[in-house]
Design a protein around this motif. Structure first.
Motif: not given
Length: 212
Positions: A2-5, A65-67, A97-108, A134-144
């Motif tokens: 279960i992956l949560t954004l 009560t999603l979890h 709480l329902a997640s195995d992994l939480v991805i945190i999208p972050v704009q630059p 587990k939790a991780l950041f994901c860089i989103n909408r990065k300007v090249v």
């Protein structure tokens, strides 16, 4: 899996990432369910705008009560992607709480980095009940090729969660695919599609699932 954004700041691209990640996982021959846990129902609206059936099921489940309710729905699926709501709320906590992994999208941007604090706190609270989350950041909408795009990693270094190597850049294909399509349907050979593929592979590998 279960992956949560999740991100308490709105407008960071959670729904776009959720839809495209779900499709990437579906293309890997896995059964994936996309859960729309946002009262704004953006993912459900995306699915309703389609002229053809979605390549993966999308259900609305914006409940506190999603979890507790979600596990019984996942017997017929290999993976689940949750598009969570902005703002600190009981619903956001339940999605985490329902997640195995939480991805945190972050704009630059500096504001996005500062705003990540609330999301990090929510995840740390959930880890007190389920340390295996587990939790991780994901860089989103990065300007090249911009300085701020290159500095975002250093700006996030003060937080306790690592950053995914696969960043998602700002691409026209993502904007064009928001009206009921994914980038794999509108631009399957595009750089945008390849970035989502790389992100899905990295996430699945980290979770010990077979990547395509």
């Amino acid at each position: 899996m279960i992956l949560t954004l999740a991100n308490q700041k709105g407008g960071v691209g959670k729904t776009t990432l959720s839809v495209n990640l779900a499709h990437a996982i579906a293309l890997s021959k896995k059964r994936v369910l996309l859960v729309d846990a946002d009262p704004q129902a953006s993912a459900s609206t995306w699915a309703a705008a389609r002229e053809e059936p979605s390549p993966f099921p999308v259900i609305g489940m914006a409940r506190n009560t999603l979890h507790r309710d979600l596990p019984e729905l996942l017997e017929n699926y290999d993976h689940c992607v949750i598009d969570s709501p902005p703002r600190v709320s009981a619903l956001a906590r339940s999605a985490i709480l329902a997640s195995d992994l939480v991805i945190i999208p972050v704009q630059p941007s500096s504001y996005d980095v500062w705003a990540a604090t609330e999301t990090v706190q929510l995840i740390e609270e959930a880890q007190q009940f389920r340390p295996e989350i587990k939790a991780l950041f994901c860089i989103n909408r990065k300007v090249v090729n911009t300085a701020i795009g290159q500095e975002i990693g250093a700006a996030l270094a003060g937080y306790p969660f690592p950053i995914l190597k696969s960043a998602i850049c700002q691409r026209i294909a993502f904007a064009e695919s928001s009206a009921g399509y994914s980038v794999f349907e509108l631009a399957p050979t595009s750089t945008a599609a390849n970035e989502i593929k790389a992100l899905s592979r990295e996430i699945l590998k980290l979770l010990g699932a077979k990547a395509w």
